[in-house]
Design an enzyme around this catalytic site. Structure first.
Site, PDB file in Angstrom:
ATOM      1  N   HIS A 154       0.860  -1.186   0.000  1.00 17.34           N
ATOM      2  CA  HIS A 154       0.000   0.000   0.000  1.00 17.34           C
ATOM      3  C   HIS A 154       0.891   1.229   0.000  1.00 17.34           C
ATOM      4  O   HIS A 154       1.678   1.440   0.930  1.00 17.34           O
ATOM      5  CB  HIS A 154      -0.925   0.013   1.214  1.00 17.34           C
ATOM      6  CG  HIS A 154      -1.853   1.192   1.242  1.00 17.34           C
ATOM      7  ND1 HIS A 154      -3.116   1.154   0.685  1.00 17.34           N
ATOM      8  CD2 HIS A 154      -1.690   2.439   1.736  1.00 17.34           C
ATOM      9  CE1 HIS A 154      -3.695   2.329   0.847  1.00 17.34           C
ATOM     10  NE2 HIS A 154      -2.845   3.132   1.482  1.00 17.34           N
ATOM     11  N   CYS A 155       0.764   2.039  -1.040  1.00 15.72           N
ATOM     12  CA  CYS A 155       1.629   3.206  -1.205  1.00 15.72           C
ATOM     13  C   CYS A 155       0.853   4.469  -0.850  1.00 15.72           C
ATOM     14  O   CYS A 155      -0.066   4.857  -1.584  1.00 15.72           O
ATOM     15  CB  CYS A 155       2.152   3.286  -2.641  1.00 15.72           C
ATOM     16  SG  CYS A 155       3.291   4.661  -2.923  1.00 15.72           S
ATOM     17  N   PRO A 156       1.170   5.136   0.260  1.00 18.71           N
ATOM     18  CA  PRO A 156       0.458   6.379   0.583  1.00 18.71           C
ATOM     19  C   PRO A 156       0.788   7.516  -0.367  1.00 18.71           C
ATOM     20  O   PRO A 156       0.007   8.469  -0.494  1.00 18.71           O
ATOM     21  CB  PRO A 156       0.923   6.681   2.011  1.00 18.71           C
ATOM     22  CG  PRO A 156       2.251   5.999   2.129  1.00 18.71           C
ATOM     23  CD  PRO A 156       2.163   4.775   1.272  1.00 18.71           C
TER      24      PRO A 156
END
Length: 389
Positions: free
Chosen positions: A167-169
């Protein structure tokens, strides 16, 4: 009060579980935490705007007009890949329907048997064979499904994602099966754009310093100093991230698998998805087919909603009591697994069922009416009375 049921059509994205945000009638799908994504947009757009405003006019005049043209094309490509990664479905897997979840739970209970109190139940795992190697499929307690190979549950989006990478913010979304190649193209193009701007910022300062001196150049172009600082600190992280994902692509491996050590742990299990060839692995990840979304986000479904209304007349009190019916529960005696017979212990005996459920006639026997007297019986009764007297 009476309830009137009204059925209306709604989009399926409005009823999808999880913690995603949908925009443009379900066409855009993102995570709810988008603050860092806005920061990414601000840094890219702000740095490029300063470069176009301060350096590009001077470089186009003294070096070549192709410099700003190539910078614009590279900037547009970076933004396109960023938006494509952020606004797409990363490969979210739909959750099991209530009927499917119930059947899977009963199937697992039938396979594991009764677990004694105080003991941990066995792990819910299924084994599949991929390239002559056993791969374990883990059960997701939230989605009520056995996850496909390489899938994992994202705790931030609260969804299972196929070929979950991370999960890439910075992009405001998960990176998975459907948007990984766009994420990689975004990081690679952003690295090129950062190197391009940083290089020509230095060239611009050097060319101006020859005529006006270094300090005077910094005073005349304060935006250049800000650009150099932003590009310098961004360059290491972006280029390092691109190099790391290039390494993963060459091995046909995900970030999640690399962190967990799925193929390089103590067991030294070989990666069943690798072709043992860098070119083949890169072609599969970057040039493979585009997988369609399994979520019918813009499909239509029926939604029943009740509207309470007050009827006119004395029957309102009775309708109020009937508007809230008591929920009923039913028990099924279907086998746990198809083609499996119900255990004999679960079948009640005939005598027990007869004792527990008496017939209505035994509970409330009908009252017997007295027999009607005939004329002959009346005559006999009177003769007997005369003889006694």
């Amino acid at each position: 009060m009476s309830a009137v049921m009204i059925t209306r059509k709604v989009r399926k994205w409005e009823k999808l579980p999880g913690k995603n945000t949908f925009c443009c009638d379900g066409r855009v799908m993102m995570a709810r935490q988008k603050g860092v994504f806005y920061l990414t947009m601000f840094l890219i757009v702000g740095t490029c705007s300063l470069f176009f405003a301060f350096e590009c006019p001077y470089l186009a005049l003294h070096l070549s007009p192709a410099i700003p043209v190539f910078a614009v094309l590279l900037f547009l490509f970076v933004m396109a890949m960023l938006l494509r990664t952020s606004f797409s479905d990363p490969g979210v897997l739909p959750r099991a329907l209530p009927e499917e979840a119930t059947f899977i739970e009963m199937e697992i209970e039938a396979a594991n048997g009764n677990v004694p109190a105080g003991q941990r139940p066995p792990p819910r795992i299924r084994n599949v064979q991929i390239n002559n190697q056993i791969v374990k499929l883990k059960y997701c307690y939230t989605c009520k499904i056995f996850r496909p190979p390489r899938a994992s549950h994202c705790s931030i989006c609260d969804n299972c994602v196929d070929r979950f990478d991370h999960h890439c913010p910075w992009v405001g979304n998960c990176v998975g099966k459907r948007n990984y190649r766009y994420f990689y193209l975004f990081t690679m193009s952003l690295s090129l754009l950062t190197i391009y701007i940083f290089t020509f910022d230095i060239v611009h300062v050097v060319m101006r310093s020859v005529d006006k001196g270094f300090l005077n150049t910094l005073k005349e172009t304060p935006g250049t100093v800000l650009e150099v600082l932003v590009c310098f600190f961004t360059l290491w992280s972006v280029v390092g991230l691109t190099g790391f994902h290039t390494y993963l692509i060459s091995l046909n491996q995900t970030t999640n698998e690399d962190i967990k050590g799925s193929w390089s742990g103590k067991n030294r299990v070989q990666n069943p998805y690798s072709h043992k060839n860098i070119i083949k692995n890169c072609c599969e990840v970057l040039c493979g087919p585009a997988y369609p979304s399994v979520l019918d986000r813009r499909g239509l479904m029926d939604e029943d909603s009740s509207i309470s209304a007050t009827p006119a007349g004395p029957s309102s009190s009775s309708s109020t009591s009937s508007s809230n019916p008591v929920p009923q529960t039913t028990k099924t005696t279907a086998p746990l697994i198809p083609n499996e017979h119900t255990p004999d212990d679960a079948k009640p005996s005939i005598a027990a069922s007869a004792e527990k459920s008496p017939s209505p006639k035994e509970e409330h026997p009908p009252a017997k009416a007295p027999p009607l007297a005939s004329p002959e019986t009346d005559v006999e009764t009177s003769i007997t009375k005369d003889k006694t007297h």
